[in-house]
Design a protein around this motif. Sequence first.
Motif, PDB file in Angstrom:
ATOM      1  N   THR A 111       0.860  -1.173   0.000  1.00 39.27           N
ATOM      2  CA  THR A 111       0.000   0.000   0.000  1.00 39.27           C
ATOM      3  C   THR A 111       0.899   1.226   0.000  1.00 39.27           C
ATOM      4  O   THR A 111       1.820   1.322   0.807  1.00 39.27           O
ATOM      5  CB  THR A 111      -0.889   0.028   1.272  1.00 39.27           C
ATOM      6  N   GLU A 112       0.605   2.138  -0.911  1.00 43.79           N
ATOM      7  CA  GLU A 112       1.413   3.357  -1.017  1.00 43.79           C
ATOM      8  C   GLU A 112       0.923   4.391  -0.018  1.00 43.79           C
ATOM      9  O   GLU A 112      -0.273   4.533   0.199  1.00 43.79           O
ATOM     10  CB  GLU A 112       1.284   3.947  -2.417  1.00 43.79           C
ATOM     11  N   GLY A 113       1.874   5.145   0.535  1.00 41.18           N
ATOM     12  CA  GLY A 113       1.505   6.285   1.356  1.00 41.18           C
ATOM     13  C   GLY A 113       0.951   7.388   0.469  1.00 41.18           C
ATOM     14  O   GLY A 113       1.173   7.403  -0.752  1.00 41.18           O
ATOM     15  N   ASP A 114       0.213   8.325   1.045  1.00 37.82           N
ATOM     16  CA  ASP A 114      -0.378   9.428   0.269  1.00 37.82           C
ATOM     17  C   ASP A 114       0.667  10.309  -0.398  1.00 37.82           C
ATOM     18  O   ASP A 114       0.387  10.984  -1.374  1.00 37.82           O
ATOM     19  CB  ASP A 114      -1.255  10.298   1.179  1.00 37.82           C
ATOM     20  N   ASP A 115       1.874  10.289   0.134  1.00 36.57           N
ATOM     21  CA  ASP A 115       2.915  11.199  -0.329  1.00 36.57           C
ATOM     22  C   ASP A 115       3.882  10.574  -1.335  1.00 36.57           C
ATOM     23  O   ASP A 115       4.907  11.141  -1.638  1.00 36.57           O
ATOM     24  CB  ASP A 115       3.693  11.705   0.881  1.00 36.57           C
ATOM     25  N   LEU A 116       3.586   9.398  -1.869  1.00 32.77           N
ATOM     26  CA  LEU A 116       4.524   8.690  -2.736  1.00 32.77           C
ATOM     27  C   LEU A 116       4.581   9.327  -4.123  1.00 32.77           C
ATOM     28  O   LEU A 116       3.589   9.374  -4.838  1.00 32.77           O
ATOM     29  CB  LEU A 116       4.136   7.217  -2.860  1.00 32.77           C
ATOM     30  N   THR A 117       5.766   9.806  -4.485  1.00 33.45           N
ATOM     31  CA  THR A 117       5.992  10.364  -5.818  1.00 33.45           C
ATOM     32  C   THR A 117       7.136   9.656  -6.537  1.00 33.45           C
ATOM     33  O   THR A 117       7.323   9.850  -7.723  1.00 33.45           O
ATOM     34  CB  THR A 117       6.320  11.873  -5.742  1.00 33.45           C
ATOM     35  N   SER A 118       7.909   8.844  -5.828  1.00 33.37           N
ATOM     36  CA  SER A 118       9.047   8.144  -6.431  1.00 33.37           C
ATOM     37  C   SER A 118       8.569   7.180  -7.500  1.00 33.37           C
ATOM     38  O   SER A 118       7.496   6.607  -7.408  1.00 33.37           O
ATOM     39  CB  SER A 118       9.816   7.357  -5.368  1.00 33.37           C
ATOM     40  N   THR A 119       9.406   7.021  -8.512  1.00 37.18           N
ATOM     41  CA  THR A 119       9.122   6.037  -9.555  1.00 37.18           C
ATOM     42  C   THR A 119      10.069   4.869  -9.370  1.00 37.18           C
ATOM     43  O   THR A 119      11.090   4.975  -8.714  1.00 37.18           O
ATOM     44  CB  THR A 119       9.312   6.648 -10.958  1.00 37.18           C
ATOM     45  N   GLY A 120       9.736   3.763  -9.938  1.00 37.40           N
ATOM     46  CA  GLY A 120      10.555   2.574  -9.809  1.00 37.40           C
ATOM     47  C   GLY A 120       9.653   1.374  -9.658  1.00 37.40           C
ATOM     48  O   GLY A 120       8.436   1.469  -9.788  1.00 37.40           O
ATOM     49  N   SER A 121      10.244   0.234  -9.391  1.00 38.04           N
ATOM     50  CA  SER A 121       9.468  -0.992  -9.282  1.00 38.04           C
ATOM     51  C   SER A 121       9.874  -1.759  -8.025  1.00 38.04           C
ATOM     52  O   SER A 121      10.868  -1.456  -7.388  1.00 38.04           O
ATOM     53  CB  SER A 121       9.664  -1.852 -10.528  1.00 38.04           C
ATOM     54  N   VAL A 122       9.067  -2.771  -7.720  1.00 37.05           N
ATOM     55  CA  VAL A 122       9.296  -3.592  -6.535  1.00 37.05           C
ATOM     56  C   VAL A 122       9.628  -5.009  -6.977  1.00 37.05           C
ATOM     57  O   VAL A 122       8.970  -5.570  -7.855  1.00 37.05           O
ATOM     58  CB  VAL A 122       8.035  -3.630  -5.636  1.00 37.05           C
ATOM     59  N   PHE A 123      10.667  -5.569  -6.365  1.00 38.21           N
ATOM     60  CA  PHE A 123      10.990  -6.981  -6.515  1.00 38.21           C
ATOM     61  C   PHE A 123      10.852  -7.614  -5.144  1.00 38.21           C
ATOM     62  O   PHE A 123      11.408  -7.103  -4.167  1.00 38.21           O
ATOM     63  CB  PHE A 123      12.415  -7.190  -7.044  1.00 38.21           C
ATOM     64  N   ALA A 124      10.096  -8.709  -5.028  1.00 37.77           N
ATOM     65  CA  ALA A 124       9.934  -9.396  -3.750  1.00 37.77           C
ATOM     66  C   ALA A 124       9.843 -10.890  -3.993  1.00 37.77           C
ATOM     67  O   ALA A 124       9.091 -11.337  -4.860  1.00 37.77           O
ATOM     68  CB  ALA A 124       8.679  -8.904  -3.041  1.00 37.77           C
ATOM     69  N   ALA A 125      10.629 -11.661  -3.243  1.00 36.42           N
ATOM     70  CA  ALA A 125      10.627 -13.119  -3.406  1.00 36.42           C
ATOM     71  C   ALA A 125      11.146 -13.785  -2.144  1.00 36.42           C
ATOM     72  O   ALA A 125      11.890 -13.192  -1.365  1.00 36.42           O
ATOM     73  CB  ALA A 125      11.502 -13.519  -4.584  1.00 36.42           C
ATOM     74  N   ILE A 126      10.756 -15.034  -1.980  1.00 38.57           N
ATOM     75  CA  ILE A 126      11.368 -15.882  -0.969  1.00 38.57           C
ATOM     76  C   ILE A 126      12.632 -16.401  -1.634  1.00 38.57           C
ATOM     77  O   ILE A 126      12.588 -16.909  -2.750  1.00 38.57           O
ATOM     78  CB  ILE A 126      10.428 -17.037  -0.582  1.00 38.57           C
ATOM     79  N   VAL A 127      13.753 -16.246  -0.977  1.00 38.44           N
ATOM     80  CA  VAL A 127      15.038 -16.610  -1.581  1.00 38.44           C
ATOM     81  C   VAL A 127      15.697 -17.729  -0.779  1.00 38.44           C
ATOM     82  O   VAL A 127      15.264 -18.073   0.313  1.00 38.44           O
ATOM     83  CB  VAL A 127      15.968 -15.387  -1.689  1.00 38.44           C
ATOM     84  N   ARG A 128      16.749 -18.247  -1.344  1.00 35.79           N
ATOM     85  CA  ARG A 128      17.416 -19.402  -0.746  1.00 35.79           C
ATOM     86  C   ARG A 128      18.343 -19.025   0.397  1.00 35.79           C
ATOM     87  O   ARG A 128      18.503 -19.767   1.351  1.00 35.79           O
ATOM     88  CB  ARG A 128      18.191 -20.118  -1.839  1.00 35.79           C
ATOM     89  N   GLU A 129      18.976 -17.867   0.282  1.00 33.45           N
ATOM     90  CA  GLU A 129      19.931 -17.470   1.311  1.00 33.45           C
ATOM     91  C   GLU A 129      19.654 -16.057   1.792  1.00 33.45           C
ATOM     92  O   GLU A 129      19.085 -15.247   1.072  1.00 33.45           O
ATOM     93  CB  GLU A 129      21.372 -17.567   0.800  1.00 33.45           C
ATOM     94  N   ASP A 130      20.055 -15.796   3.031  1.00 31.60           N
ATOM     95  CA  ASP A 130      19.921 -14.461   3.594  1.00 31.60           C
ATOM     96  C   ASP A 130      20.969 -13.571   2.945  1.00 31.60           C
ATOM     97  O   ASP A 130      22.153 -13.894   2.933  1.00 31.60           O
ATOM     98  CB  ASP A 130      20.137 -14.532   5.113  1.00 31.60           C
ATOM     99  N   LEU A 131      20.532 -12.447   2.382  1.00 33.14           N
ATOM    100  CA  LEU A 131      21.441 -11.579   1.642  1.00 33.14           C
ATOM    101  C   LEU A 131      22.021 -10.451   2.480  1.00 33.14           C
ATOM    102  O   LEU A 131      22.776  -9.639   1.974  1.00 33.14           O
ATOM    103  CB  LEU A 131      20.717 -10.992   0.433  1.00 33.14           C
ATOM    104  N   THR A 132      21.684 -10.384   3.747  1.00 32.56           N
ATOM    105  CA  THR A 132      22.188  -9.304   4.587  1.00 32.56           C
ATOM    106  C   THR A 132      23.705  -9.370   4.650  1.00 32.56           C
ATOM    107  O   THR A 132      24.285 -10.415   4.889  1.00 32.56           O
ATOM    108  CB  THR A 132      21.608  -9.416   6.014  1.00 32.56           C
TER     109      THR A 132
END
Length: 159
Positions: free
Chosen positions: A116-137
């Motif tokens: 859900t976007e906040g009312d103030d969102l003006t940035s452009t771009g895309s979202v990538f989200a997935a369950i992955v095999r390893e922790d990337l931190t």
Amino acid sequence: MIIDSNLVFFDGATKDNATSGGQVEAGKSDWVPLTGFLNPGQVGPIPIHICLSGGLQSGESLTFTLKMADGKEKPTDEGEEAGSMEVKGPVRPGGTVAWRFIPRGVTKPWLKLELTEGDDLTSTGSVFAAIVREDLTGSYQDNTDLLIDKGKPQYQATA
């Protein structure tokens, strides 16, 4: 990073196109099945990777909500909430946000991610989200030159 296409929530989802990047409707991913190797509550923490290709400016926000459902077949209902997290800017382009692992409250084999976007969102771009095999931190997360967009790591030019 190894990505299983069956475990991807969003891959290039944008606010300008309600069916882009895995969205079944604006801000909602399709259901993702956890396999026998990713049995919630029966194995160690399950890593999740959420990345914003365009980042967020100061004062902007996005809220991610993870939902879960039970059953052998793909759920047809909305499921129940397993966790929610608000992300506030600034977030650099390509920055990882929200959870590092699937929340402990997840106990069912079907997951769905909503944003859900906040009312103030003006940035452009895309979202990538997935369950992955390893922790990337500590690896990709801290690399300011790496951007993951539509499932493909890309290196950005730095000034």
